[in-house]
Design a protein around this motif. Sequence first.
Motif, PDB file in Angstrom:
ATOM      1  N   ALA A  25      16.353  83.384  19.145  1.00 19.60           N
ATOM      2  CA  ALA A  25      16.151  83.481  20.596  1.00 19.60           C
ATOM      3  C   ALA A  25      17.264  82.754  21.340  1.00 19.60           C
ATOM      4  CB  ALA A  25      14.790  82.910  20.986  1.00 19.60           C
ATOM      5  N   ALA A  26      17.649  81.573  20.863  1.00 21.86           N
ATOM      6  CA  ALA A  26      18.707  80.798  21.516  1.00 21.86           C
ATOM      7  C   ALA A  26      20.051  81.514  21.403  1.00 21.86           C
ATOM      8  CB  ALA A  26      18.791  79.400  20.919  1.00 21.86           C
ATOM      9  N   GLY A  44      28.046  70.994  28.029  1.00 19.03           N
ATOM     10  CA  GLY A  44      27.535  71.977  27.103  1.00 19.03           C
ATOM     11  C   GLY A  44      26.342  72.687  27.689  1.00 19.03           C
ATOM     12  N   SER A  45      25.989  73.802  27.088  1.00 20.94           N
ATOM     13  CA  SER A  45      24.787  74.520  27.499  1.00 20.94           C
ATOM     14  C   SER A  45      24.043  74.948  26.239  1.00 20.94           C
ATOM     15  CB  SER A  45      25.125  75.717  28.381  1.00 20.94           C
ATOM     16  OG  SER A  45      25.921  76.631  27.682  1.00 20.94           O
ATOM     17  N   ALA A  46      22.729  74.936  26.359  1.00 18.87           N
ATOM     18  CA  ALA A  46      21.863  75.280  25.233  1.00 18.87           C
ATOM     19  C   ALA A  46      20.621  75.975  25.773  1.00 18.87           C
ATOM     20  CB  ALA A  46      21.474  74.024  24.455  1.00 18.87           C
ATOM     21  N   ALA A  47      19.932  76.648  24.890  1.00 22.00           N
ATOM     22  CA  ALA A  47      18.682  77.311  25.254  1.00 22.00           C
ATOM     23  C   ALA A  47      17.672  77.040  24.157  1.00 22.00           C
ATOM     24  CB  ALA A  47      18.896  78.808  25.421  1.00 22.00           C
ATOM     25  N   LEU A  94      13.776  77.528  28.215  1.00 24.18           N
ATOM     26  CA  LEU A  94      14.689  76.963  29.203  1.00 24.18           C
ATOM     27  C   LEU A  94      16.125  77.139  28.733  1.00 24.18           C
ATOM     28  CD1 LEU A  94      13.843  75.204  31.704  1.00 24.18           C
ATOM     29  CD2 LEU A  94      14.330  73.222  30.313  1.00 24.18           C
ATOM     30  N   ARG A  95      17.018  77.331  29.679  1.00 22.94           N
ATOM     31  CA  ARG A  95      18.455  77.273  29.422  1.00 22.94           C
ATOM     32  C   ARG A  95      18.953  76.101  30.243  1.00 22.94           C
ATOM     33  NH1 ARG A  95      23.401  78.516  31.323  1.00 22.94           N
ATOM     34  NH2 ARG A  95      24.868  79.509  29.906  1.00 22.94           N
ATOM     35  N   VAL A  96      19.717  75.186  29.635  1.00 22.39           N
ATOM     36  CA  VAL A  96      20.185  73.992  30.334  1.00 22.39           C
ATOM     37  C   VAL A  96      21.695  73.861  30.203  1.00 22.39           C
ATOM     38  CG1 VAL A  96      18.023  72.734  30.058  1.00 22.39           C
ATOM     39  CG2 VAL A  96      19.815  72.481  28.338  1.00 22.39           C
ATOM     40  N   GLU A  97      22.258  73.083  31.143  1.00 17.06           N
ATOM     41  CA  GLU A  97      23.692  72.839  31.142  1.00 17.06           C
ATOM     42  C   GLU A  97      23.943  71.451  31.704  1.00 17.06           C
ATOM     43  OE1 GLU A  97      27.484  74.450  33.653  1.00 17.06           O
ATOM     44  OE2 GLU A  97      25.956  75.916  33.067  1.00 17.06           O
ATOM     45  N   GLY A  98      24.891  70.743  31.119  1.00 27.00           N
ATOM     46  CA  GLY A  98      25.251  69.435  31.632  1.00 27.00           C
ATOM     47  C   GLY A  98      26.128  68.667  30.664  1.00 27.00           C
TER      48      GLY A  98
END
Length: 122
Positions: A25-26, A44-47, A94-98
Amino acid sequence: MGLRSALAGVLASNDEREAVNERAAAARSAGCTAVDRLETRRRGSAAGILRSVVLRPREGVPTVEAELYDGSGVLDLVWLGRRSIAGIEPGRRLRVEGMVSDVHGRRTIFNPRYELRPRPAD
């Protein structure tokens, strides 16, 4: 599919099957990196899926802390100065970035940008 991979699928634990599903899924999230490959001191970004969400004060400041799991590892998310965030709850994709930091040996993003994704059952 070979006999070995078919047998591995049958003998895999629920946790192993969940990890494979989460990694898949990620991987479908464009521009995301597997959590275990995120580099500290870089954006970086991750899900993944939120496994836990807690309100925990840090040095007297209210903080929402969440654990994002993508099948390869866990990424801690920390929103400073918040008591709750609509939609941020266990089981939510969730998809995140930071900016990725290392806090006590764990990958962490403070005040990440985020995008709510459909729940696994949706």
